[in-house]
Design an enzyme around this catalytic site. Structure first.
Site, PDB file in Angstrom:
ATOM      1  N   ARG A 192       0.891  -1.264  -0.116  1.00 27.56           N
ATOM      2  CA  ARG A 192      -0.078  -0.103  -0.026  1.00 27.56           C
ATOM      3  C   ARG A 192       0.883   1.405   0.037  1.00 27.56           C
ATOM      4  NH1 ARG A 192      -3.715  -2.791   3.712  1.00 27.56           N
ATOM      5  NH2 ARG A 192      -5.260  -3.680   2.375  1.00 27.56           N
ATOM      6  N   LYS A 230       3.804  12.053 -10.468  1.00 33.91           N
ATOM      7  CA  LYS A 230       2.735  11.419 -11.201  1.00 33.91           C
ATOM      8  C   LYS A 230       3.561  10.176 -11.765  1.00 33.91           C
ATOM      9  CE  LYS A 230       0.139  14.816 -13.530  1.00 33.91           C
ATOM     10  NZ  LYS A 230      -0.099  15.850 -15.126  1.00 33.91           N
ATOM     11  N   GLU A 275      10.460  20.117 -23.153  1.00 34.23           N
ATOM     12  CA  GLU A 275      10.198  20.354 -21.840  1.00 34.23           C
ATOM     13  C   GLU A 275      10.796  21.587 -21.132  1.00 34.23           C
ATOM     14  OE1 GLU A 275       7.216  18.853 -20.880  1.00 34.23           O
ATOM     15  OE2 GLU A 275       7.079  16.970 -21.805  1.00 34.23           O
ATOM     16  N   LYS A 316       8.926  23.803 -12.089  1.00 34.98           N
ATOM     17  CA  LYS A 316       7.847  22.738 -11.736  1.00 34.98           C
ATOM     18  C   LYS A 316       7.381  22.415 -10.397  1.00 34.98           C
ATOM     19  CE  LYS A 316       6.258  18.292 -12.856  1.00 34.98           C
ATOM     20  NZ  LYS A 316       6.120  16.906 -13.598  1.00 34.98           N
ATOM     21  N   GLU A 369      -3.532  18.425  -9.716  1.00 35.72           N
ATOM     22  CA  GLU A 369      -4.170  19.040 -10.665  1.00 35.72           C
ATOM     23  C   GLU A 369      -5.497  19.482 -10.699  1.00 35.72           C
ATOM     24  OE1 GLU A 369      -1.955  17.434 -14.386  1.00 35.72           O
ATOM     25  OE2 GLU A 369      -3.827  17.758 -15.395  1.00 35.72           O
ATOM     26  N   ARG A 379      -1.540  23.243 -12.243  1.00 35.73           N
ATOM     27  CA  ARG A 379      -0.600  22.208 -12.661  1.00 35.73           C
ATOM     28  C   ARG A 379      -0.933  21.751 -14.181  1.00 35.73           C
ATOM     29  NH1 ARG A 379       1.807  16.807  -9.651  1.00 35.73           N
ATOM     30  NH2 ARG A 379       3.022  16.308 -11.514  1.00 35.73           N
ATOM     31  N   ASN A 436       0.632  21.031 -19.043  1.00 33.26           N
ATOM     32  CA  ASN A 436       0.186  20.218 -20.204  1.00 33.26           C
ATOM     33  C   ASN A 436       0.156  21.102 -21.478  1.00 33.26           C
ATOM     34  OD1 ASN A 436      -0.083  17.850 -18.534  1.00 33.26           O
ATOM     35  ND2 ASN A 436      -2.371  18.745 -17.966  1.00 33.26           N
ATOM     36  N   HIS A 485       0.811  19.329 -24.881  1.00 36.86           N
ATOM     37  CA  HIS A 485       0.327  17.857 -24.768  1.00 36.86           C
ATOM     38  C   HIS A 485      -1.027  17.164 -25.496  1.00 36.86           C
ATOM     39  CE1 HIS A 485       3.629  18.469 -21.999  1.00 36.86           C
ATOM     40  NE2 HIS A 485       3.564  17.210 -21.789  1.00 36.86           N
ATOM     41  N   HIS A 490      -0.349  14.807 -27.954  1.00 32.72           N
ATOM     42  CA  HIS A 490      -0.782  13.518 -27.607  1.00 32.72           C
ATOM     43  C   HIS A 490      -1.192  12.762 -28.980  1.00 32.72           C
ATOM     44  CE1 HIS A 490      -2.651  10.391 -25.155  1.00 32.72           C
ATOM     45  NE2 HIS A 490      -3.710  10.558 -26.152  1.00 32.72           N
ATOM     46  N   HIS A 492       8.138  11.443 -27.447  1.00 30.32           N
ATOM     47  CA  HIS A 492       7.215  12.526 -26.437  1.00 30.32           C
ATOM     48  C   HIS A 492       7.433  13.686 -26.779  1.00 30.32           C
ATOM     49  CE1 HIS A 492       4.448  13.742 -23.472  1.00 30.32           C
ATOM     50  NE2 HIS A 492       5.398  14.173 -22.784  1.00 30.32           N
TER      51      HIS A 492
HETATM   52  N1  GLY Z   1       4.215  16.363 -16.771  1.00 34.67           N
HETATM   53  C1  GLY Z   1       3.066  16.974 -16.154  1.00 34.67           C
HETATM   54  C2  GLY Z   1       3.052  16.938 -14.775  1.00 34.67           C
HETATM   55  O1  GLY Z   1       3.751  16.508 -13.979  1.00 34.67           O
HETATM   56  O2  GLY Z   1       2.143  17.509 -14.290  1.00 34.67           O
END
Ligand code: GLY
Length: 370
Positions: free
Chosen positions: A120, A142, A184, A226, A236, A241, A245, A248, A252, A266
């Site tokens: 867990r 993430k 990025e 970041k 998010e 946050r 994106n 993206h 995507h 990517h």
């Molecule tokens: N890669 C986008 C984020 O970490 O929110």
């Protein structure tokens, strides 16, 4: 050395950026080892860095056990997750242990997710070895694997306890990968930092050529940006946050059309996606044609795609928008888009009509064919 703190209350952690840090990683990891063997998860391509890391752990009196997975996006799968969690359980990993993720975004995402579910939730440390992972995926918690329905659709927020970034690991990274990661980096300028975009225009060539100062500055600046955003909106939910994106959603769609393969990395998809986000913003009268020209000129100058055709994607708008419908940002049937009122002035727009995006993508395709 730069030390950036991701401020998340009791789960706050440090990101240390330093040339040669991998060879000194043991000093930073020993306090997390609790005198136990540390598991390191990595892939075949990262073997030279694994040797450096294990030597530094030994020098700090820490025993380690390596789990070496096949490289590539294919490892972000249920099958590899099962294999990895079984191995970690066989090693007797406890909640208080810290598993080390050594590698690029695939390793970081997979190991982070495995550590979010083993017992867990156990601890983990990110040691990212690609530019993309250093400036984006290793920070912020993430984690994910891919599923039949799409990329990164199964995952969790699970913050690392420490991130160690050694920019010299980029010395052996193929230039195409460094360039893709750079997308990025410049993204942070385009989001809300015009001055950093100007720095990128002036210094990207040196960074890509391996200039240590330019590289370290760009990495530390990106991580600090970041960290600020993640501290404000970890899950998010407020829209802050979501700014990360930028590019993206369009990107995507391009990546999906390329089958999420090496045809389009990517970061290359994100670069073309950011150019499209600016192009679409100009079409909506939000930013100027000069803004778009400046963004696309910079991407082209460093060899990144600045449109769908430049990314070798010639699909029509309907096809690309169909890919967007699988985006995990879909919210009650609408898709939030990251648009720009200028360079460094990105915002979330939830009122974009997909039919209009389809028309825009078709116009872009016709212009490229003319
Ligand atoms: N890669 C986008 C984020 O970490 O929110």
């Amino acid at each position: 050395m730069s030390i950036i703190t991701v401020e998340l209350g009791a789960r706050s952690y440090k990101v240390i950026v330093e040339n040669g840090l991998l060879a000194r990683a043991g000093e930073h990891l020993a306090p997390l080892s609790r005198g136990r063997t540390m598991a390191i998860v990595t892939d075949e391509n990262v073997r030279p860095h694994l040797a450096t890391l294990q030597a530094s752990l030994s020098a700090a009196g820490v025993a380690s056990e390596a789990i070496i997975l096949p490289p590539g996006e294919g490892s972000k799968s249920w099958a590899t997750l099962e294999l990895l969690t079984d191995r970690l359980l066989d090693l007797g990993i406890e909640r208080g242990d810290h598993v080390i993720a050594l590698g690029g975004g695939v390793i970081g995402d997979l190991v982070g997710f495995a550590c979010s579910i083993v017992k867990r939730g156990c601890g983990f440390v990110q040691i990212p070895t690609t530019l993309l992972a250093q400036v984006d995926s290793s920070v912020g918690g993430k984690t994910a694997i891919n599923s039949r329905a799409g990329k990164n659709l199964v995952g969790a927020f699970h913050q690392p306890a420490l991130v160690l970034v050694d920019p010299t690991t980029l010395d052996t990274l193929p230039l195409r990968q460094v360039r893709a990661g750079y997308a990025e980096v410049v993204k942070y300028g385009l989001i809300d930092d015009f001055e950093f975009f100007e720095w990128c225009e002036a210094n990207a060539a040196a960074l890509l050529a391996g200039d240590a100062d330019a590289r370290t500055y760009a990495i530390a600046h990106s991580i600090a940006a970041k960290a600020r955003i993640v501290a404000e909106d970890e899950y998010e939910t407020t829209g802050k946050r979501a700014l990360l994106n930028l590019g993206h959603t369009f990107g995507h769609a391009l990546e999906a059309e390329a089958g999420f393969s090496d045809r389009l990395l990517h970061g290359e998809g994100v670069a073309a996606g950011m150019a499209l986000a600016f192009g679409y913003s100009a079409r909506r009268g939000l930013c100027t044609g000069q803004d778009v020209a400046r963004v696309t000129a910079h991407l082209r100058a460093i060899g990144l795609p600045d449109s769908a055709p430049a990314a070798n994607i010639n699909a029509d708008g309907t096809t690309l928008v169909a890919h967007m419908l699988h985006d995990k940002k879909m919210d009650a049937g609408t898709l939030p888009f990251l648009l720009a009122r200028g360079i460094g002035k990105t915002f979330v727009d939830k009122s974009v009509e997909l039919a209009d995006v389809t028309r825009f993508l078709d116009e872009q395709r016709e212009m490229a064919a003319a």
